[in-house]
Design a protein around this motif. Sequence first.
Motif, PDB file in Angstrom:
ATOM      1  N   LEU A 127      -2.338   3.929  -3.520  1.00  0.00           N
ATOM      2  CA  LEU A 127      -2.221   2.796  -4.438  1.00  0.00           C
ATOM      3  C   LEU A 127      -2.255   1.499  -3.641  1.00  0.00           C
ATOM      4  O   LEU A 127      -1.468   1.313  -2.708  1.00  0.00           O
ATOM      5  CB  LEU A 127      -0.910   2.887  -5.219  1.00  0.00           C
ATOM      6  CG  LEU A 127      -0.510   1.677  -6.067  1.00  0.00           C
ATOM      7  CD1 LEU A 127      -1.490   1.489  -7.226  1.00  0.00           C
ATOM      8  CD2 LEU A 127       0.920   1.829  -6.580  1.00  0.00           C
ATOM      9  N   TYR A 128      -3.168   0.606  -4.019  1.00  0.00           N
ATOM     10  CA  TYR A 128      -3.282  -0.720  -3.400  1.00  0.00           C
ATOM     11  C   TYR A 128      -2.836  -1.765  -4.427  1.00  0.00           C
ATOM     12  O   TYR A 128      -3.286  -1.744  -5.579  1.00  0.00           O
ATOM     13  CB  TYR A 128      -4.727  -1.001  -2.982  1.00  0.00           C
ATOM     14  CG  TYR A 128      -5.311   0.036  -2.060  1.00  0.00           C
ATOM     15  CD1 TYR A 128      -5.176  -0.077  -0.674  1.00  0.00           C
ATOM     16  CD2 TYR A 128      -6.013   1.131  -2.570  1.00  0.00           C
ATOM     17  CE1 TYR A 128      -5.722   0.879   0.178  1.00  0.00           C
ATOM     18  CE2 TYR A 128      -6.554   2.090  -1.719  1.00  0.00           C
ATOM     19  CZ  TYR A 128      -6.405   1.958  -0.356  1.00  0.00           C
ATOM     20  OH  TYR A 128      -6.946   2.916   0.475  1.00  0.00           O
ATOM     21  N   THR A 129      -1.964  -2.687  -4.006  1.00  0.00           N
ATOM     22  CA  THR A 129      -1.435  -3.676  -4.945  1.00  0.00           C
ATOM     23  C   THR A 129      -1.392  -5.067  -4.329  1.00  0.00           C
ATOM     24  O   THR A 129      -1.225  -5.225  -3.126  1.00  0.00           O
ATOM     25  CB  THR A 129       0.002  -3.323  -5.380  1.00  0.00           C
ATOM     26  OG1 THR A 129       0.885  -3.413  -4.249  1.00  0.00           O
ATOM     27  CG2 THR A 129       0.077  -1.914  -5.960  1.00  0.00           C
ATOM     28  N   VAL A 130      -1.523  -6.077  -5.195  1.00  0.00           N
ATOM     29  CA  VAL A 130      -1.311  -7.461  -4.797  1.00  0.00           C
ATOM     30  C   VAL A 130      -0.793  -8.206  -6.019  1.00  0.00           C
ATOM     31  O   VAL A 130      -1.215  -7.939  -7.158  1.00  0.00           O
ATOM     32  CB  VAL A 130      -2.613  -8.108  -4.270  1.00  0.00           C
ATOM     33  CG1 VAL A 130      -3.699  -8.144  -5.339  1.00  0.00           C
ATOM     34  CG2 VAL A 130      -2.349  -9.511  -3.737  1.00  0.00           C
ATOM     35  N   VAL A 158       0.869  -1.176   0.000  1.00  0.00           N
ATOM     36  CA  VAL A 158       0.000   0.000   0.000  1.00  0.00           C
ATOM     37  C   VAL A 158       0.903   1.223   0.000  1.00  0.00           C
ATOM     38  O   VAL A 158       1.805   1.339   0.841  1.00  0.00           O
ATOM     39  CB  VAL A 158      -0.936   0.025   1.222  1.00  0.00           C
ATOM     40  CG1 VAL A 158      -1.791   1.290   1.199  1.00  0.00           C
ATOM     41  CG2 VAL A 158      -1.810  -1.219   1.256  1.00  0.00           C
ATOM     42  N   PHE A 159       0.672   2.136  -0.951  1.00  0.00           N
ATOM     43  CA  PHE A 159       1.484   3.330  -1.127  1.00  0.00           C
ATOM     44  C   PHE A 159       0.573   4.554  -1.027  1.00  0.00           C
ATOM     45  O   PHE A 159      -0.552   4.541  -1.523  1.00  0.00           O
ATOM     46  CB  PHE A 159       2.176   3.311  -2.493  1.00  0.00           C
ATOM     47  CG  PHE A 159       2.953   2.053  -2.779  1.00  0.00           C
ATOM     48  CD1 PHE A 159       4.328   2.028  -2.658  1.00  0.00           C
ATOM     49  CD2 PHE A 159       2.300   0.886  -3.189  1.00  0.00           C
ATOM     50  CE1 PHE A 159       5.048   0.870  -2.932  1.00  0.00           C
ATOM     51  CE2 PHE A 159       3.012  -0.271  -3.459  1.00  0.00           C
ATOM     52  CZ  PHE A 159       4.392  -0.273  -3.327  1.00  0.00           C
ATOM     53  N   HIS A 160       1.080   5.622  -0.405  1.00  0.00           N
ATOM     54  CA  HIS A 160       0.281   6.836  -0.235  1.00  0.00           C
ATOM     55  C   HIS A 160       1.157   8.048  -0.474  1.00  0.00           C
ATOM     56  O   HIS A 160       2.316   8.084  -0.046  1.00  0.00           O
ATOM     57  CB  HIS A 160      -0.315   6.896   1.174  1.00  0.00           C
ATOM     58  CG  HIS A 160      -1.194   8.082   1.399  1.00  0.00           C
ATOM     59  ND1 HIS A 160      -2.482   8.155   0.922  1.00  0.00           N
ATOM     60  CD2 HIS A 160      -0.968   9.259   2.046  1.00  0.00           C
ATOM     61  CE1 HIS A 160      -3.019   9.315   1.279  1.00  0.00           C
ATOM     62  NE2 HIS A 160      -2.125  10.002   1.949  1.00  0.00           N
ATOM     63  N   ALA A 161       0.615   9.054  -1.186  1.00  0.00           N
ATOM     64  CA  ALA A 161       1.383  10.265  -1.482  1.00  0.00           C
ATOM     65  C   ALA A 161       0.508  11.494  -1.322  1.00  0.00           C
ATOM     66  O   ALA A 161      -0.679  11.486  -1.678  1.00  0.00           O
ATOM     67  CB  ALA A 161       1.952  10.212  -2.891  1.00  0.00           C
ATOM     68  N   ASN A 162       1.102  12.561  -0.760  1.00  0.00           N
ATOM     69  CA  ASN A 162       0.449  13.864  -0.614  1.00  0.00           C
ATOM     70  C   ASN A 162       1.300  14.906  -1.321  1.00  0.00           C
ATOM     71  O   ASN A 162       2.518  14.964  -1.113  1.00  0.00           O
ATOM     72  CB  ASN A 162       0.335  14.261   0.858  1.00  0.00           C
ATOM     73  CG  ASN A 162      -0.614  13.364   1.624  1.00  0.00           C
ATOM     74  OD1 ASN A 162      -1.805  13.611   1.678  1.00  0.00           O
ATOM     75  ND2 ASN A 162      -0.069  12.320   2.218  1.00  0.00           N
TER      76      ASN A 162
END
Length: 377
Positions: free
Chosen positions: A306-309, A292-296
């Motif tokens: 961004l959610y990934t698997v 899980v990635f998060h940007a501000n």
Amino acid sequence: MKKSIIGCAVLAAASAANAQSSVNLYGRIDNGVQYETGLPTGNRFSTQSGDWGCSWFGLEGTEELGAGNRMIFKLEGQINTMTGALSGNLFGRHATIGIDNDRFGTFKIGNIGAGELSQDSWNVDPQFMQRYAISTLVRARNWASASNGFEYQTPNWGGLMFKGQYDVTNNTSWNRATTATGQGRTDGIEASYTFGSGHVRVIYDEVRGADGTFNDVYAHSRSLLAGGTYVLGPVRLYGGYQHLSAPNATNASVGVTNASQPAGVSAPTSVDHEWIGAVWQVNATAALTTGVFHANANHGNGNATLYTVGGTYNLSKRTFLYAEAGYVHNSSTSNISLSNGPYGNNNFDAATNTASNSNPNYGHSQAGVFTGIMTQF
């Protein structure tokens, strides 16, 4: 008899020289298919080369010089293995020569290319810099490259290593590019430490714009990245943080106009990026990945998550199957895409069903999935 002895001596010397040097041809091929939704022109099914990782080929070699020194070289180019076309210059990824010594470290000079320090962030990315990974929410900033460079890497001191790079512009103005569309001076330093079940890595690098300033947070900026991993049985945990800074960024420098942006939004000068994830080695052949990635971004540009698997399955030591799914959720003033699209509006034209890039509309999301096969030689 004398000629026979001389001939044997020459052959022996040649054999010894060959034993002390080597040249290897290597490469990898990654082909597959992908399906993505939420593009400005609709949904898309396509073939692809390089969703898990770039396809490339190269030559690398060593020569023993004595006193513990070795000459090393590397020539590497990227290709689109769906079309057979080169991606950039013939040896755009690497074209270096240097000296390696177990005691004193490694020095290289030439086209550092894809060896630019930001690309080492794959070590702390649970998705290994696949299409949906650490570079997505920073619009490919972690894919920076550099030419006309120097690099020094220390030996491994009990798990601790340092690396430094300095790349000049070959211009009379030290920081500026030789062309208006080029890249200015780049430099950086990196430290990594591996201990027991853990690993930490810190990377600071600078990539300047053609005018020698930090004028685009997603392309020409300062980046400070820190991340790490920790192994618990069959699971490797990941976490990290990245800060991007481009104090000279303006709408003009990133190629957008006020009219094309949502109200109150202007070119960002900083971005904060965080992520967590894990890789589970299910057995000797299969692994599952998630992140899980998060940007501000500042100046009204909102945030995105961004959610990934994903997963891989080894068919042999050199060949594996892979798949990954990703979903990026944008806030009302963000329009980050799954494909590392550039900053700005997609300029969608309904009459012609065309857009200047694959960014979604502001506040809209994108979803995608891809699968393929990778082999190495």
